[in-house]
Each structure stands twice: as structure tokens, then as C-alpha cells.
Scaffold this active site. Structure first.
Site, mmCIF file in Angstrom:
data_model
loop_
_atom_site.group_PDB
_atom_site.id
_atom_site.type_symbol
_atom_site.label_atom_id
_atom_site.label_comp_id
_atom_site.label_asym_id
_atom_site.label_seq_id
_atom_site.Cartn_x
_atom_site.Cartn_y
_atom_site.Cartn_z
ATOM 1 N NE ARG A 2 11.853 2.858 4.832
ATOM 2 C CZ ARG A 2 11.527 3.962 4.162
ATOM 3 N NH1 ARG A 2 10.696 4.832 4.692
ATOM 4 N NH2 ARG A 2 12.017 4.200 2.965
ATOM 5 C CG ASN B 297 5.157 2.816 3.917
ATOM 6 O OD1 ASN B 297 5.472 3.075 2.759
ATOM 7 N ND2 ASN B 297 5.471 3.612 4.918
ATOM 8 C CG HIS B 298 2.615 6.713 3.820
ATOM 9 N ND1 HIS B 298 2.319 7.677 4.774
ATOM 10 C CD2 HIS B 298 3.950 6.527 3.889
ATOM 11 C CE1 HIS B 298 3.433 8.055 5.370
ATOM 12 N NE2 HIS B 298 4.441 7.380 4.844
ATOM 13 C CG HIS C 92 4.304 10.498 -0.328
ATOM 14 N ND1 HIS C 92 3.566 10.000 0.726
ATOM 15 C CD2 HIS C 92 5.427 9.742 -0.390
ATOM 16 C CE1 HIS C 92 4.211 8.993 1.272
ATOM 17 N NE2 HIS C 92 5.346 8.802 0.610
ATOM 18 C CG ASP D 109 4.055 5.337 0.313
ATOM 19 O OD1 ASP D 109 3.296 4.452 0.764
ATOM 20 O OD2 ASP D 109 5.116 5.652 0.872
ATOM 21 C CG HIS E 162 9.590 2.233 1.171
ATOM 22 N ND1 HIS E 162 8.542 2.781 1.889
ATOM 23 C CD2 HIS E 162 10.279 1.470 2.070
ATOM 24 C CE1 HIS E 162 8.595 2.342 3.134
ATOM 25 N NE2 HIS E 162 9.634 1.561 3.270
ATOM 26 C CG ASP F 104 -0.530 9.650 4.648
ATOM 27 O OD1 ASP F 104 -1.534 10.280 4.990
ATOM 28 O OD2 ASP F 104 -0.307 8.480 5.014
ATOM 29 N NE ARG F 105 5.966 12.273 5.557
ATOM 30 C CZ ARG F 105 6.728 12.584 6.583
ATOM 31 N NH1 ARG F 105 6.777 13.819 7.023
ATOM 32 N NH2 ARG F 105 7.435 11.658 7.197
ATOM 33 C CG HIS G 278 5.691 0.990 -1.422
ATOM 34 N ND1 HIS G 278 5.647 2.177 -2.135
ATOM 35 C CD2 HIS G 278 6.009 1.340 -0.145
ATOM 36 C CE1 HIS G 278 5.920 3.178 -1.320
ATOM 37 N NE2 HIS G 278 6.147 2.707 -0.109
ATOM 38 C CG ASP H 130 6.922 6.559 -2.611
ATOM 39 O OD1 ASP H 130 7.366 5.641 -3.324
ATOM 40 O OD2 ASP H 130 6.957 6.529 -1.368
#
Length: 541
Positions: A443, A346-347, A287, A314, A470, A317-318, A395, A285
Site C-alpha cells: 500500500r 485507516n479510513h 465501508h 473502516d 483491511h 468511505d467508498r 484493523h 470493513d
């Protein structure tokens, strides 16, 4: 005697809670969870301990565990407002706005004069209303049209090309000659001749003026000359991004549309071959942490056919430089498809992007149409890769059932938003666990799987190793399941608060042994993580 022991347990539990609180303040969330757990073991009837542990789980994005702990706090004390508050926050982080709304309504009932509770309730109500509106106006999946197919990036730009005054003149003259020839051979009446001439001349003039429009001369950023994305362009674009400049929308469209075309042709499971004597790098990731991505390239070299990478989902995001990240990765994919491989995380989904900042960032830096375009292109990303027939890279993780073959993964119809169950969901969301067997996901989506599950999957498919991402790890990586599974995470000091290192894995053919390289975070401009996120999410960050 029993009362004395009970008092001792209560006292020790309180001591454990205080230590856990200190660990939490130091962003040592895993350690805090361990200490809250010890407090709970000593005194399991204290709602505060459960709610505090729920908060720590939320910080680690373990929203399923957070919901369980918060629910236990509510069970112990139905009037404990923080139990509802923590559970509502976890529901919100999972995109379950309606469930979150119920909890925040309960917080408001318990604390009617709390302005913070009232503010969060209002924001949650807005989110639910917006969701209902979007559901009401959305077209059925079968009727949705491709956003990409409605875009012609050649027409984007306010200035006609410099030779436009010349090209329409030539085209118009040719059209006049053609019209005269038609009249000579077909014998139209005079009025019809004039109509043909006027229509053709005006039409060709319009085409010549606008079909090849150029970018405004005042734009000083990186430019793509023609149709090919070159290394020189990508370098200039990254330098512009580093200096917080933007890329012209025409070039952004060109990059994203070309990437869509490349990804669309790929299978859901991509095979990668690394020749003997060559190397290959896998990153986890990133991110939206663009400046840390630049540091990876500084340490390990730019992507090229001689220095290929796989970025394992990923991307966005964030972090608040997600647009810069995704355009850079996509540009390298356009420049040389075999220099960089991209997997879905997943993002890379509408629901996550709506909550964690990418959607807002795209709307701010590019446009609303790009929001829909990225959502479409993310659905074309492959779900997993196999390197040299031995290393399975995904991922999230593995599956709720045994016997899944690589052919089953290849057969997944991935061109959709991630479902809430099934193979595709589990590839994107699952996590390893230390115990054998399978368990519920921390999660709240996917599952947890043990070393025995990993071993059987590898044996069934004649593989040696699982590499996944992840999860944030203190050292940037973690080796589990008797060395058969490696987690790699490439966003150091995640969200500017976790204090973790980043890592990448470099494999050398033919032995393909993992060489793990760790690195620390580098400075970035003063734009906070989640700067473009949903207002409600920013309240919790």
C-alpha cells in the site's frame, strides 16, 4: 536458436497479457496480477505489462506496488504516458497530491492534445491549491479547540418547546419576586429597581423560549425522547435510513456527542470478556454499505448485551451510505455500550475521508460542522481489542519490530490523526504476507509481515489468534500463518464491482473457536460508490 526462443517468449508474454486483460475486465484483479507477472517474467522490457499490472494493483488498493510498477514502466520507456498516468493515480489515491500533480503535468507534456489528460491535470491542480489553502489557514495543533465542546444539541430546532409560553411566565414571576426581595433587603433606588426587573424578566423569557427548543413538527423521522437512545429509536432510525430518509441534525449531534463521551473514557487497547456459554461476533470493513450492514443484522441479530459485536474499523468511505452506517453504529453504542465495540481503521482519518467520499457525504447530508466533529470523534476510537485474553483484534496488522507488548499498545496516545510511521500507523495499515520476515507494504504505508512475526507476537503476549480486516477477500475471509491469523472483510461486492462475499466471525465461549459465516451482497438504491468523493477520484472510478 536463442532468437527463436526469445521470439517464443515474447509471443507467450503477449498471450499472458491478453489473458490478464480478460481477467481484469472480469474484475479478477488478483488473477490479473498473476498473469501480468508471468508476462513480465517472459518479457520484462515491455512497459505496457508493468503499467497494466500497476493498474490492477490500484484496483486492489495496493498503491505502493502500483507506484513501483508504474515507475518501472517509466524507466523502460520515459515517453510512455500511461506510466505517468498510473503512477499519478496511485499517488492521488494515497493523498500525495503534489507528487500526483508532477506526473499529470508530464502526461500533459507528452500528450498536449489529450482532453482527458488536460481535465485530470486541472482537477489535480485544484486539489493541490485547496490543500495549500487549508494548510495556510489551519491552526497549530496546540491551538485547536474541540468542536464538540462548542455544540449544545439542546438548542438545535426551529420551534420552541410547546410549554414555552407557560415556563417563561412562571420563571419571570419568580424573577420579579426575587427582584422585589432584593429591593426590600438592599434598598436600591427606583431606577435601579426597574433595571433589575426588566433585565431579569427579559433574560428569563429568552432562556425559557430557546433553551429547550424542539424539533420542527413537520419532521416525521425518528425522535429521541429525552436523553436516552432507546432500541425503539434505533430501529426507527434504521428503517428511515432504509427508505432514504434523513435524521434530524439535533439527534445526529446528540448521538455523535454521546459516543464521543463514551469513547473518550476508553483505553487505546480494550479488553473484552465473553462469559462461558455466551457468544461474540467480529465484523470487518463495512465501508458505507449500509444495506449490507442491515443484512448482517438480519442474519445474526441486532447488537445487544446478549448479542455483542465488534466492528473492526473502516466504517466509512467508498460506499455512499457512510453517514447511515456511522450513525447506526454510534447509536447502538449510545444505547448499550457493551453491545457494540468499535475499532479505528485507516479510513477513520481526515486524509482518507477527504479523498474517498465520507467528507463530501457528511457535508451533503448533514453540515460542514459535522465534518470536523466526526474527524474529532474518530480520534477517540480505540486501536485494538483483546477478547478473553486470547484473541487480538486489530484493523491492519502487526509491527516493524519484535517485542511489542500489549502494554505498549495501551500506552499509545491515540487522540490524533494517524501518523505515517510507528505503532499506531502499523496497527491501522499493515498486511500479512505469505513469506517469513517483513517486507515493504503493497500500500505504500505500514509494512507486510510473515507468519513468523505473527507467531512471535502471539507467544510474547500469551495470545492464540490475530483477527484483522483491511483487505478485500474473495470469500469474505482468509486464514493465514498456519491458522494463527484470520482476515475478515464484511463489505460484499465491494464498491459494486469486486464480486466478493462478505463474512463475519462468531466466537463461542469458553473455547472461542472461530465460526466464520459468509454472505452475499444485497440490492441497494441506485447511488453509486464514491458518489460524494473528490471530483478527481471519481474520474478514476
Amino acid at each position: 536458436m536463442e532468437t527463436k526462443n526469445e521470439n517464443s517468449d515474447v509471443s507467450r508474454a503477449e498471450e499472458m497479457k491478453n489473458q490478464a486483460n480478460e481477467a481484469f475486465k472480469g474484475h479478477k484483479f488478483s488473477h490479473a496480477i498473476d498473469l501480468y507477472t508471468k508476462a513480465i517474467e517472459l518479457n520484462g522490457n515491455n512497459a505496457v505489462y508493468w503499467a497494466n499490472r500497476a493498474f490492477a494493483h490500484t484496483k486492489l488498493e495496493e498503491y505502493g506496488s502500483a507506484i513501483q510498477d508504474a515507475s518501472k514502466a517509466i524507466e523502460i520507456d520515459p515517453k510512455y504516458s500511461k506510466g505517468y498516468y498510473r503512477r499519478g493515480a496511485a499517488y492521488l489515491a494515497m493523498g500525495k497530491f503534489k507528487d500526483a500533480l508532477k506526473d499529470f503535468q508530464q502526461v500533459k507534456r507528452i500528450c498536449p492534445n489529450d482532453p482527458d489528460a488536460a481535465r485530470k491535470l486541472r482537477e489535480c491542480e485544484k486539489a493541490v491549491m485547496k490543500l495549500k489553502f487549508e494548510e495556510a489557514i489551519s491552526a497549530p495543533v496546540s491551538e485547536r479547540r474541540s468542536v464538540a465542546e462548542s455544540i449544545d444539541y439542546h438548542t438545535i430546532g426551529n420551534k420552541p418547546r410547546s410549554s414555552s409560553s407557560f415556563l417563561p411566565t412562571k420563571t419571570a414571576l419568580a424573577a420579579v419576586v426575587a427582584a422585589v426581595m432584593v429591593v426590600a433587603f438592599r434598598g436600591f433606588a427606583t431606577t435601579e429597581i426597574l433595571m433589575v426587573l426588566v433585565s431579569v424578566v427579559l433574560g428569563t423569557y429568552w432562556w425559557g423560549s430557546f433553551s429547550g427548543s424542539e424539533v420542527e413538527p413537520q419532521y416525521s423521522g425518528a425522535r429521541i425522547e429525552g436523553e436516552e437512545v432507546t432500541l425503539e429509536f434505533v430501529k426507527q432510525m434504521m428503517e428511515d435510513f432504509k427508505n432514504q430518509k434523513t435524521l434530524h441534525k439535533r439527534y445526529a449531534y446528540q448521538i455523535v456527542l454521546k459516543t464521543r463521551q463514551i469513547l473518550q473514557a476508553l483505553p487505546s487497547l480494550v479488553d473484552i470478556s465473553v462469559p462461558n456459554g455466551k457468544h461474540f461476533t467480529v465484523c470487518g470493513d463495512v465501508h458505507g454499505q449500509f444495506y449490507d450492514l442491515l443484512n448482517i443484522f438480519e442474519l445474526n441479530g441486532l447488537p445487544s448485551e446478549e448479542n455483542p459485536y465488534l466492528f473492526n474499523g473502516d466504517f466509512v468511505d467508498r460506499g455512499s451510505f457512510s453517514v447511515e452506517i456511522i450513525l447506526t453504529l454510534f447509536a447502538f453504542k449510545c444505547m448499550a455500550p457493551s453491545s457494540i465495540y468499535l475499532a479505528r481503521g485507516n479510513h477513520e482519518s481526515k486524509s482518507m475521508n477527504k479523498i474517498y467520499g465520507f467528507e463530501g457525504e457528511v457535508r451533503s447530508k448533514l453540515s460542514e460542522k459535522f465534518v470536523d466533529l466526526f474527524a474529532e470523534v474518530f480520534c477517540y476510537l480505540p486501536l485494538a481489542h483483546v477478547i478473553n485474553e486470547k484473541i487480538f483484534v486489530v484493523h491492519g496488522g502487526l509491527f516493524s519490530v519484535d517485542g511489542v507488548k500489549l502494554s505498549d499498545i495501551r500506552a499509545i496516545d491515540r487522540f490524533c490523526e494517524p501518523p505515517e510511521e510507528g505503532l499506531m500507523c502499523e496497527l491501522l495499515w499493515s498486511d500479512p504476507q505469505p513469506l517469513p520476515g517483513r517486507g515493504p507494504s503493497k500500500r505504500g504505508v505500514g509494512l507486510s509481515f510473515g507468519g513468523d512475526v505473527t507467531k512471535r507476537f502471539l507467544e510474547d503476549n500469551n495470545l492464540d489468534l490475530v483477527v484483522r480486516s483491511h483487505e478485500v477477500k474473495d470469500e469474505g475471509y482468509e486464514v493465514d500463518h498456519d491458522g494463527k491469523l484470520i482476515t475478515v472483510f464484511s463489505a460484499p461486492n465491494y464498491c459494486d464491482q469486486m464480486g466478493n462475499k462478505g463474512a463475519y466471525i462468531r466466537f463461542e465461549a469458553p473455547d472461542m473457536k472461530p465460526n466464520i459465516v459468509t454472505f452475499s451482497a444485497v440490492p441497494h438504491p441506485d447511488v453509486k460508490p464514491m458518489a460524494y468523493a473528490n471530483n478527481f477520484m471519481r474520474m478514476f472510478n
